[in-house]
Design a protein around this motif. Structure first.
Motif, short mmCIF file in Angstrom:
data_model
loop_
_atom_site.label_atom_id
_atom_site.label_comp_id
_atom_site.label_asym_id
_atom_site.label_seq_id
_atom_site.Cartn_x
_atom_site.Cartn_y
_atom_site.Cartn_z
N ASN A 107 2.25 1.23 9.55
CA ASN A 107 1.06 0.53 10.00
C ASN A 107 -0.23 1.32 9.79
O ASN A 107 -1.29 0.73 9.52
N PHE A 108 -0.13 2.64 9.90
CA PHE A 108 -1.34 3.47 9.76
C PHE A 108 -1.40 4.21 8.43
O PHE A 108 -2.33 4.98 8.20
N LYS A 109 -0.38 3.98 7.57
CA LYS A 109 -0.33 4.63 6.25
C LYS A 109 -0.51 6.15 6.38
O LYS A 109 -1.45 6.73 5.84
N CYS A 110 0.41 6.75 7.11
CA CYS A 110 0.37 8.18 7.38
C CYS A 110 1.79 8.74 7.30
O CYS A 110 2.76 7.98 7.12
N HIS A 145 5.56 6.13 -6.59
CA HIS A 145 5.59 6.34 -5.14
C HIS A 145 4.95 7.68 -4.81
O HIS A 145 5.31 8.71 -5.39
N SER A 146 4.00 7.65 -3.89
CA SER A 146 3.35 8.89 -3.46
C SER A 146 3.37 8.95 -1.94
O SER A 146 3.29 7.93 -1.25
N VAL A 147 3.45 10.18 -1.42
CA VAL A 147 3.51 10.38 0.03
C VAL A 147 2.12 10.27 0.62
O VAL A 147 1.14 10.77 0.04
N TYR A 148 2.04 9.58 1.76
CA TYR A 148 0.75 9.53 2.46
C TYR A 148 0.34 10.95 2.84
O TYR A 148 1.10 11.67 3.50
N PRO A 149 -0.85 11.38 2.48
CA PRO A 149 -1.24 12.77 2.73
C PRO A 149 -1.67 13.06 4.17
O PRO A 149 -1.65 14.21 4.61
N ASP A 150 -2.05 12.02 4.90
CA ASP A 150 -2.60 12.22 6.25
C ASP A 150 -1.52 12.11 7.32
O ASP A 150 -0.58 11.33 7.19
N GLY A 151 -1.71 12.88 8.39
CA GLY A 151 -0.83 12.76 9.54
C GLY A 151 -1.21 11.56 10.40
O GLY A 151 -2.31 11.01 10.28
N CYS A 152 -0.30 11.14 11.27
CA CYS A 152 -0.52 9.94 12.07
C CYS A 152 -1.36 10.19 13.32
O CYS A 152 -1.93 9.26 13.88
N LEU A 153 -1.46 11.46 13.74
CA LEU A 153 -2.14 11.75 15.00
C LEU A 153 -3.61 11.33 14.95
O LEU A 153 -4.08 10.60 15.84
N ASN A 154 -4.34 11.80 13.94
CA ASN A 154 -5.77 11.48 13.86
C ASN A 154 -6.00 9.98 13.70
O ASN A 154 -6.96 9.43 14.26
N LYS A 155 -5.13 9.32 12.95
CA LYS A 155 -5.30 7.89 12.74
C LYS A 155 -5.02 7.10 14.02
O LYS A 155 -5.71 6.11 14.31
N LEU A 156 -4.04 7.55 14.79
CA LEU A 156 -3.73 6.88 16.05
C LEU A 156 -4.83 7.13 17.08
O LEU A 156 -5.18 6.23 17.85
N ILE A 157 -5.40 8.34 17.08
CA ILE A 157 -6.52 8.65 17.97
C ILE A 157 -7.71 7.75 17.65
O ILE A 157 -8.35 7.20 18.56
N ASP A 158 -8.02 7.59 16.35
CA ASP A 158 -9.12 6.72 15.94
C ASP A 158 -8.86 5.28 16.36
O ASP A 158 -9.78 4.57 16.80
#
Length: 217
Positions: free
Chosen positions: A126-129, A161-174
């Motif tokens: 859902n957050f592409k992380c 196929h490429s790995v999402y570079p960002d972690g989920c923490l910052n995206k969930l906080i936003d």
């Protein structure tokens, strides 16, 4: 002047009925997508919306029948709801730590992920992380990077196929930060409307009382 006051309170009460329905519908829809810590806020708004819808009939009936009793009852209940809404916005909403809520949710999902369940997939899709802080979380934990961490890029001739570079923490906080901003703005709008309804009902109640006193002489 009296006619305008009747119309003002009647229209206010009718708008409040519509507002009550809107509050119930919007918060009921949002209830399934929020964290456990924010559910009490939405449940409170649903309860407030239900009460507002019901007591608006007092305002309508009070204005139509020129009843000071019904008008004052409407005014007092509006004051109680206004106080409760202010307490919610000041004491509860402003003290929710969105970072703590997001970290707690992801830590729980990560612990389940380590036990063999794919609990992180919900956030990663859902957050592409990927992971809590990034894809390296899986490497450090000696775990295989799950499929939910990969983005499919179709250029028309081949799919990569490429790995999402960002972690989920910052995206969930936003996400929670934006959600809480919406709740705060919605809460202040609700308080403003409640305050206006209380003022108009109080003025009309005083006017009815004065008219009743004059009729005795």
């Amino acid at each position: 002047l009296m006619l305008r006051q009747y119309e003002s309170v009647f229209h206010n009460a009718f708008r409040f009925q519509l507002l009550g329905i809107a509050v119930i519908v919007v918060n009921s829809i949002a209830l399934k997508d929020v964290a456990d810590e924010t559910r009490p806020i939405l449940i409170f708004f649903i309860v407030i919306g239900s009460i507002v819808f019901l007591i608006s009939f007092f305002g309508c009936c009070g204005a139509i029948k020129e009843s000071s009793c019904l008008t004052w009852m409407y005014s007092i209940i509006m004051l109680i709801i206004l106080i409760l809404s202010c307490v919610l916005c000041f004491a509860y909403v402003h003290h929710i730590d969105d970072q703590q809520v997001a970290r707690k949710q992801l830590n729980n999902a990560w612990a389940q992920q380590k036990n063999g369940t794919d609990s992180m997939s919900f956030f990663q899709k859902n957050f592409k992380c990927c992971g809590i802080n990034g894809p390296n979380d899986y490497t450090k934990a000696n775990m295989t990077t799950p499929e939910s961490c990969y983005a499919s890029n179709n250029n028309g001739t081949a799919t990569s196929h490429s790995v999402y570079p960002d972690g989920c923490l910052n995206k969930l906080i936003d996400f929670y930060d934006n959600a809480l901003k919406f709740v705060r703005v919605f809460g202040w709008i609700l308080i403003a409307v409640e305050g206006a309804a209380f003022v108009f009902a109080t003025i009309l109640g005083i006017t009815f009382n004065n008219e009743q006193r004059r009729s005795r002489y």
